[in-house]
Motif scaffolding. Structure first.
Motif, PDB file in Angstrom:
ATOM      1  N   ARG A   1       3.842  21.620 -85.331  1.00  0.00           N
ATOM      2  CA  ARG A   1       3.893  20.220 -85.768  1.00  0.00           C
ATOM      3  C   ARG A   1       3.697  19.276 -84.588  1.00  0.00           C
ATOM      4  O   ARG A   1       3.040  18.233 -84.709  1.00  0.00           O
ATOM      5  CB  ARG A   1       5.229  19.939 -86.457  1.00  0.00           C
ATOM      6  N   LEU A   2       4.271  19.638 -83.424  1.00  0.00           N
ATOM      7  CA  LEU A   2       4.091  18.804 -82.239  1.00  0.00           C
ATOM      8  C   LEU A   2       2.620  18.780 -81.823  1.00  0.00           C
ATOM      9  O   LEU A   2       2.077  17.720 -81.488  1.00  0.00           O
ATOM     10  CB  LEU A   2       4.956  19.337 -81.095  1.00  0.00           C
ATOM     11  N   ARG A   3       1.981  19.955 -81.839  1.00  0.00           N
ATOM     12  CA  ARG A   3       0.549  19.984 -81.505  1.00  0.00           C
ATOM     13  C   ARG A   3      -0.251  19.143 -82.492  1.00  0.00           C
ATOM     14  O   ARG A   3      -1.191  18.442 -82.111  1.00  0.00           O
ATOM     15  CB  ARG A   3       0.042  21.427 -81.496  1.00  0.00           C
ATOM     16  N   SER A   4       0.128  19.197 -83.760  1.00  0.00           N
ATOM     17  CA  SER A   4      -0.554  18.389 -84.776  1.00  0.00           C
ATOM     18  C   SER A   4      -0.344  16.896 -84.520  1.00  0.00           C
ATOM     19  O   SER A   4      -1.255  16.087 -84.740  1.00  0.00           O
ATOM     20  CB  SER A   4      -0.032  18.768 -86.170  1.00  0.00           C
ATOM     21  N   HIS A   5       0.841  16.540 -84.032  1.00  0.00           N
ATOM     22  CA  HIS A   5       1.135  15.132 -83.714  1.00  0.00           C
ATOM     23  C   HIS A   5       0.171  14.604 -82.660  1.00  0.00           C
ATOM     24  O   HIS A   5      -0.438  13.535 -82.823  1.00  0.00           O
ATOM     25  CB  HIS A   5       2.582  15.028 -83.230  1.00  0.00           C
TER      26      HIS A   5
ATOM     27  N   TRP B   1      10.825  13.272 -79.770  1.00  0.00           N
ATOM     28  CA  TRP B   1      11.860  12.412 -80.353  1.00  0.00           C
ATOM     29  C   TRP B   1      11.288  11.542 -81.471  1.00  0.00           C
ATOM     30  O   TRP B   1      11.944  11.304 -82.485  1.00  0.00           O
ATOM     31  CB  TRP B   1      12.467  11.534 -79.260  1.00  0.00           C
ATOM     32  N   SER B   2      10.051  11.080 -81.296  1.00  0.00           N
ATOM     33  CA  SER B   2       9.460  10.196 -82.314  1.00  0.00           C
ATOM     34  C   SER B   2       8.849  10.960 -83.483  1.00  0.00           C
ATOM     35  O   SER B   2       8.749  10.425 -84.586  1.00  0.00           O
ATOM     36  CB  SER B   2       8.387   9.312 -81.670  1.00  0.00           C
ATOM     37  N   SER B   3       8.450  12.229 -83.253  1.00  0.00           N
ATOM     38  CA  SER B   3       7.749  12.959 -84.311  1.00  0.00           C
ATOM     39  C   SER B   3       8.589  14.039 -84.991  1.00  0.00           C
ATOM     40  O   SER B   3       8.396  14.317 -86.173  1.00  0.00           O
ATOM     41  CB  SER B   3       6.474  13.615 -83.744  1.00  0.00           C
ATOM     42  N   ASP B   4       9.505  14.655 -84.245  1.00  0.00           N
ATOM     43  CA  ASP B   4      10.249  15.775 -84.831  1.00  0.00           C
ATOM     44  C   ASP B   4      11.522  16.024 -84.029  1.00  0.00           C
ATOM     45  O   ASP B   4      11.564  16.845 -83.108  1.00  0.00           O
ATOM     46  CB  ASP B   4       9.378  17.041 -84.844  1.00  0.00           C
ATOM     47  N   LYS B   5      12.617  15.314 -84.386  1.00  0.00           N
ATOM     48  CA  LYS B   5      13.874  15.452 -83.654  1.00  0.00           C
ATOM     49  C   LYS B   5      14.478  16.846 -83.810  1.00  0.00           C
ATOM     50  O   LYS B   5      15.235  17.299 -82.940  1.00  0.00           O
ATOM     51  CB  LYS B   5      14.867  14.385 -84.128  1.00  0.00           C
ATOM     52  N   MET B   6      14.155  17.532 -84.902  1.00  0.00           N
ATOM     53  CA  MET B   6      14.683  18.877 -85.103  1.00  0.00           C
ATOM     54  C   MET B   6      14.187  19.826 -84.010  1.00  0.00           C
ATOM     55  O   MET B   6      14.920  20.721 -83.575  1.00  0.00           O
ATOM     56  CB  MET B   6      14.280  19.404 -86.480  1.00  0.00           C
ATOM     57  N   LEU B   7      12.961  19.643 -83.544  1.00  0.00           N
ATOM     58  CA  LEU B   7      12.434  20.474 -82.471  1.00  0.00           C
ATOM     59  C   LEU B   7      13.263  20.296 -81.211  1.00  0.00           C
ATOM     60  O   LEU B   7      13.552  21.269 -80.501  1.00  0.00           O
ATOM     61  CB  LEU B   7      10.969  20.120 -82.199  1.00  0.00           C
ATOM     62  N   LEU B   8      13.669  19.060 -80.920  1.00  0.00           N
ATOM     63  CA  LEU B   8      14.492  18.810 -79.742  1.00  0.00           C
ATOM     64  C   LEU B   8      15.831  19.527 -79.867  1.00  0.00           C
ATOM     65  O   LEU B   8      16.329  20.119 -78.893  1.00  0.00           O
ATOM     66  CB  LEU B   8      14.700  17.309 -79.566  1.00  0.00           C
TER      67      LEU B   8
END
Length: 483
Positions: A99-103, A24-31
């Motif tokens: 991107r999540l792993r990078s976060h 939610w904080s890094s990439d809402k599109m993934l959610l």
């Protein structure tokens, strides 16, 4: 370094909530893509299941060809759209997962920049960092963060599908539904037992793989080529390598035996569960208790229900497999440094006097470096510390800079204990130049100013001139812009 209690709060659902907050904080599109894929997992097979039933019911009701074509075409379009959305969401999600792993990789890296310096030099801390990073974010689609979120999407879709398929079966026969649930739970429990056993042995497997890789890397390293030949180590290395291989394959065989047993239970339960269910619904259809369309729908629901049991078990196992690496990642991120004094004092701008008062210090697990050490340096006084290598000269500077804390005694700056100063205030008072020079991969100007933009060129030039490097920088092809 303070640590949380072992596995305190670290459970599957706790990890899932933690990752969802990160998404939610890094990439809402993934959610959003995860939700779309979960909906597709539910809608596509559910609507497709009704297609043959509705077709048979339309034929039995002697519906017109136009009406039948419109209804079936509409349902087919729904299935196609749902399947297309699910496929696109899955593809888009795979990119966003990176991107999540990078976060989280960035969070781990930033932790190494902000932690106390004593952890930076600690082999244990570095090992924890590597363990936290490798299996949680650096294994691509097999990383703990990805396994947990991917498994969660499938489990959510399966949970909704269980309710929908169970409703279909329960409407036709409640006792058949209860039988299917009981046998499915037995199948699920046996399969989960095999998965838990695999997770239990994963640490042992990791040690074997690490040992085998270490042996392989050392044996193929050209630096050891002379020793291997001169001391006839080849046969011994081959024997050790064969031992690692055999131990690894034995472990895998033991795990596979559990899965073979689970597969046998699954086949037996499926034979009983599906066989009885099909025969019972066939008997009902023959005696007119249910229509042919309902019989077809019931058979489709039973087959889908059976497949969901295996899918759910695999997905839960996938999530459980992600727990150990996520435990290590979060344990590392949640590790606390030494707390600063809440009533930290402000450093004065007057010349600084330095006092080491009965200071003793030893690096963790080593002999003492300083024992009851006393030193007084008056403000403005210049001294030289002289001693052999390992005498403790650099350690004294590290203690003075607050990079380490003395085991006993005090270090005073203008009468104030360095432990009572904020780090920022302490770093403003000291300017050490260590023997290891580090130049970061930026331009000369950026290395001096520590800025990307809005650099004061005149101040940079003045600084370089004061340390005698201005002429050397000017001789570079690009001057201060040289990397």
């Amino acid at each position: 370094m303070k640590k949380r209690g072992k596995r305190e709060g670290y459970r599957v659902w706790n990890h899932l909530v933690y990752l969802l907050c990160g998404i939610w904080s890094s990439d809402k599109m993934l959610l959003l893509l995860m939700v779309l894929e979960a909906l597709s997992i539910v809608i596509t097979p559910y609507v497709a299941m009704y297609l043959p039933k509705i077709g048979v019911d339309l034929v039995a009701a002697r519906a017109g060809s136009g009406e039948a074509a419109c209804v079936l075409a509409g349902l087919t379009v729904v299935v196609m759209i749902s399947q297309a959305v699910g496929s696109m969401a899955a593809r888009g999600k795979s990119v966003r997962q990176d991107r999540l792993r990078s976060h989280y990789r960035t969070l781990l890296f930033c932790k190494t920049l902000d932690c106390d310096y004593e952890h930076v030099e600690s082999a244990e801390w570095q090992q924890r960092y590597n363990e936290a990073r490798v299996m949680s974010v650096d294994w691509g689609s097999w990383s703990g963060t990805t396994l947990m979120t991917e498994g969660a999407v499938k489990v959510c879709g399966a949970a909704v599908s269980f309710v929908l398929y169970g409703r279909i079966i329960g409407t036709l026969s409640l006792w058949v539904l209860l039988m299917i649930i009981v046998l499915s739970m037995i199948n699920f429990a046996v399969l989960r037992s095999a998965q838990k056993y695999e997770v239990k042995r994963i640490g042992e497997r990791s040690v074997l793989q690490t040992s085998r890789s270490y042996m392989k890397n050392c044996s193929s390293d050209v630096r050891f080529g002379k020793d291997v030949r001169l001391y006839e180590m080849g046969n011994w290395i081959r024997w050790r390598f064969a031992q690692y291989n055999e131990a690894h394959f034995c472990l895998r065989r033991e795990v596979q035996r559990r899965y073979f047993g689970a597969a046998f239970v699954e086949a037996a339960s499926m034979f009983v569960r599906d066989g009885i269910s099909y025969l019972y619904f066939l008997w009902m259809a023959v005696h007119g208790s249910i229509s042919i369309g309902d019989f077809i729908l019931a058979c489709s629901a039973i087959a889908s229900f059976s497949a969901l049991v295996t899918q759910t078990s695999d997905s839960v196992g996938q999530m459980m497999q992600a727990v150990p690496p996520l435990d290590r990642m979060r344990g590392y991120l949640d590790s606390a440094d030494g707390e600063e004094c809440p009533a930290a004092e402000q450093a004065s701008d007057e010349p600084v006097s330095i006092v080491f008062e009965d200071v003793s210090f030893a690096y963790k697990g080593r002999n003492p470096v300083l024992e009851h050490f006393d030193l007084r340096i008056e403000a403005g006084e210049k001294i030289a510390l002289v001693g052999v290598n390992g005498a403790g000269k650099t350690t004294i500077i590290k203690l003075l800079c607050g990079l380490y804390r003395p085991d006993s005694g005090r270090i005073l700056l203008n009468g104030v204990d360095v432990r009572d100063l904020r780090k920022e205030e302490l770093y403003r008072l000291v300017a050490p130049v260590f023997q290891e020079s580090v130049i970061l991969p930026f331009t000369a100007a950026q290395n001096v100013s520590m800025r990307e933009t809005e650099m004061d060129r005149e101040r940079i030039r003045t600084s370089l001139m004061r340390v005698g490097l201005w002429d050397a920088v000017c001789r570079l092809p690009q001057g201060m812009a040289a990397c």
